[in-house]
Design a protein around this motif. Structure first.
Motif, PDB file in Angstrom:
ATOM      1  N   GLN A 270      -2.281  30.110   7.955  1.00 41.59           N
ATOM      2  CA  GLN A 270      -3.499  30.907   8.096  1.00 41.59           C
ATOM      3  C   GLN A 270      -3.408  31.883   9.268  1.00 41.59           C
ATOM      4  O   GLN A 270      -3.854  33.030   9.171  1.00 41.59           O
ATOM      5  CB  GLN A 270      -4.693  29.966   8.279  1.00 41.59           C
ATOM      6  CG  GLN A 270      -6.036  30.643   8.451  1.00 41.59           C
ATOM      7  CD  GLN A 270      -7.148  29.647   8.742  1.00 41.59           C
ATOM      8  OE1 GLN A 270      -6.936  28.437   8.712  1.00 41.59           O
ATOM      9  NE2 GLN A 270      -8.323  30.154   9.020  1.00 41.59           N
ATOM     10  N   ARG A 271      -2.798  31.434  10.355  1.00 38.47           N
ATOM     11  CA  ARG A 271      -2.678  32.288  11.541  1.00 38.47           C
ATOM     12  C   ARG A 271      -1.412  33.140  11.559  1.00 38.47           C
ATOM     13  O   ARG A 271      -1.214  33.933  12.472  1.00 38.47           O
ATOM     14  CB  ARG A 271      -2.706  31.425  12.811  1.00 38.47           C
ATOM     15  CG  ARG A 271      -4.125  31.126  13.283  1.00 38.47           C
ATOM     16  CD  ARG A 271      -4.148  30.504  14.639  1.00 38.47           C
ATOM     17  NE  ARG A 271      -3.351  31.181  15.656  1.00 38.47           N
ATOM     18  CZ  ARG A 271      -3.154  30.705  16.879  1.00 38.47           C
ATOM     19  NH1 ARG A 271      -3.666  29.544  17.233  1.00 38.47           N
ATOM     20  NH2 ARG A 271      -2.423  31.377  17.744  1.00 38.47           N
TER      21      ARG A 271
ATOM     22  N   TYR B 120      -2.782  25.452   8.786  1.00 37.51           N
ATOM     23  CA  TYR B 120      -3.361  26.240   9.873  1.00 37.51           C
ATOM     24  C   TYR B 120      -2.361  27.283  10.370  1.00 37.51           C
ATOM     25  O   TYR B 120      -2.733  28.435  10.658  1.00 37.51           O
ATOM     26  CB  TYR B 120      -3.767  25.305  11.012  1.00 37.51           C
ATOM     27  CG  TYR B 120      -4.375  26.004  12.204  1.00 37.51           C
ATOM     28  CD1 TYR B 120      -5.700  26.410  12.208  1.00 37.51           C
ATOM     29  CD2 TYR B 120      -3.612  26.255  13.344  1.00 37.51           C
ATOM     30  CE1 TYR B 120      -6.254  27.043  13.308  1.00 37.51           C
ATOM     31  CE2 TYR B 120      -4.148  26.890  14.447  1.00 37.51           C
ATOM     32  CZ  TYR B 120      -5.471  27.286  14.419  1.00 37.51           C
ATOM     33  OH  TYR B 120      -6.018  27.929  15.506  1.00 37.51           O
TER      34      TYR B 120
END
Length: 312
Positions: free
Chosen positions: A85-86, A82
Motif C-alpha cells: 500500500q505504501r 501495508y
C-alpha cells in the motif's frame, strides 16, 4: 548524521560492511533498542532477521522508508499488504538457500529413520555393549512414498534427494494446481491434500506460512497419515497442529517427527523436549557459510538497487 540504512545485524560475510562504505549513513544496532527506535525517523531502508517481526506501527514511524531487507526467504514476519500500500519494497533471499535447506530436510529424515541421535547418545553414555541383532532398528526408505507440501524450488530439491534414495514422490500445491511437477530427474503427480496424506510414508513440509497454510495440517488431517509415517518440517512453524502431532506421536500413530522450525520459536512448546522419536534442530536450514554469505550479498545488492533507483 541521519541514518539512511538501519540494520539489526552485521550478517555473515563482508557485504553489509561494503554496503556501509557506499552508504556511510548505515547504522547497525540491536532490534528494538533505543538507538533502533530513534533511527526509524530517518531510515530509508531497514534490514531485519526472520526472528525480528515488524508491525504497521513500526513502519508508521518511518516516513522515508523505501525498502525492507529480510535475511530470509519467508516474509510472514512483515506486514506485506501495508508495504504494498505504501510502495515499500521487500527484499528477501530466495533461491540461494534451496540446496542447503533441502539437504537439512534429508538430514532430519535420515537421522530420524536411522535413529542417529539415540545411537550417538548410547555411544557417548559408555553403555554400548557392542553389535546386536536388534540394536536400534530403524526404518528403510527405499520403495516408500514421500509426500511433499509445496512444489517450489526447495520442495523440488528435496524431491530429487528423496528420489535418489529410492522413494516415490508426490506433491501438493497450495494454489490448487493439479498439473504434474517436473523436479529435474523425474515427473511426479500433484494430489489433493487428503489423497497425498493417506499415501505418505514420509511427509515433508516445504510451503510458506500464509493465511492459507497456517494450521493446514489439523488433527483430522494428520490422522490421515499411514500408521508409522514420518513428519519433517524445515518450512515454518504453525503449518501443523503441534499438540495434535505430539498426541499422535505418543500413540505411535506417527513414527517420528524431525523439526528445524517451531511455532512461536524460540519459545517452543516444552512438550517437544520430552517427545519420543524426535530430532529437533534450532532453525539451521540455511546454516552453511556459503549460503549465508550468498544471502547477505543478495540482500545488500537489493537494498543498494532500491535506494539508488529511488534517488534517480
Amino acid at each position: 548524521m541521519s541514518i539512511r540504512i538501519l540494520a539489526t545485524s552485521p550478517l555473515v560475510g563482508p557485504y553489509i560492511g561494503n554496503l556501509g562504505l557506499r552508504f556511510p549513513e548505515l547504522c547497525v544496532v540491536p532490534f528494538r533498542s533505543p538507538a533502533w527506535t530513534a533511527g526509524l525517523a530517518t531510515a530509508e531502508a531497514l534490514v531485519v532477521l526472520l526472528s525480528e517481526p515488524l508491525t504497521e506501527a513500526d513502519l508508521e514511524l518511518c516516513p522515508n522508508l523505501k525498502v525492507i531487507g529480510t535475511y530470509s526467504v519467508g516474509i510472514n514476519h512483515l506486514p506485506s499488504a501495508y508495504c504494498q500500500q505504501r510502495g515499500i519494497r521487500i527484499v528477501n533471499t530466495p533461491g540461494v538457500l534451496t540446496d542447503a535447506t533441502a539437504d537439512l530436510a534429508l538430514t532430519l529424515l535420515l537421522a530420524l529413520t536411522r535413529r542417529v541421535s539415540e545411537g550417538e547418545a548410547l555411544v557417548r553414555s559408555g553403555q554400548w555393549k557392542g553389535w546386536a541383532t536388534d540394536l536400534l532398528l530403524g526404518a528403510g526408505l527405499s520403495g516408500k512414498t514421500c509426500g511433499i507440501l509445496g512444489s517450489g524450488p526447495i520442495g523440488r530439491a528435496f524431491a530429487r534427494r528423496a528420489w535418489a534414495i529410492g522413494m516415490k514422490v508426490f506433491f501438493w500445491d497450495r494454489e490448487g494446481n493439479q498439473s504434474p511437477v517436473d523436479f529435474g530427474v523425474d515427473i511426479a503427480p500433484r494430489l489433493l491434500l487428503d489423497d497425498l496424506l493417506r499415501q505418505s510414508s514420509v511427509l515433508s513440509l516445504h510451503c510458506p506460512l500464509t493465511d492459507s497454510t497456517r494450521g493446514l495440517l489439523s488433527r483430522e488431517k494428520l490422522a490421515l497419515l499411514p500408521r508409522g509415517a514420518f513428519l519433517i518440517n524445515t518450512a515454518r512453524g504453525g503449518i501443523f497442529d503441534e499438540e495434535a502431532a505430539m498426541d499422535l506421536l505418543n500413540q505411535e500413530k506417527i513414527g517420528g517427527i524431525g523439526l528445524d522450525v517451531f511455532e512461536n520459536e524460540p519459545a517452543l512448546n516444552p512438550k517437544w523436549l520430552e517427545a519420543p522419536r524426535t530430532v529437533l534442530l534450532p532453525h539451521l536450514g540455511s546454516a552453511t557459510v556459503e549460503t549465508r554469505e550468498a544471502m547477505s550479498k543478495l540482500l545488500c545488492d537489493g537494498i543498494e538497487e532500491s535506494l539508488r533507483g529511488a534517488s534517480e
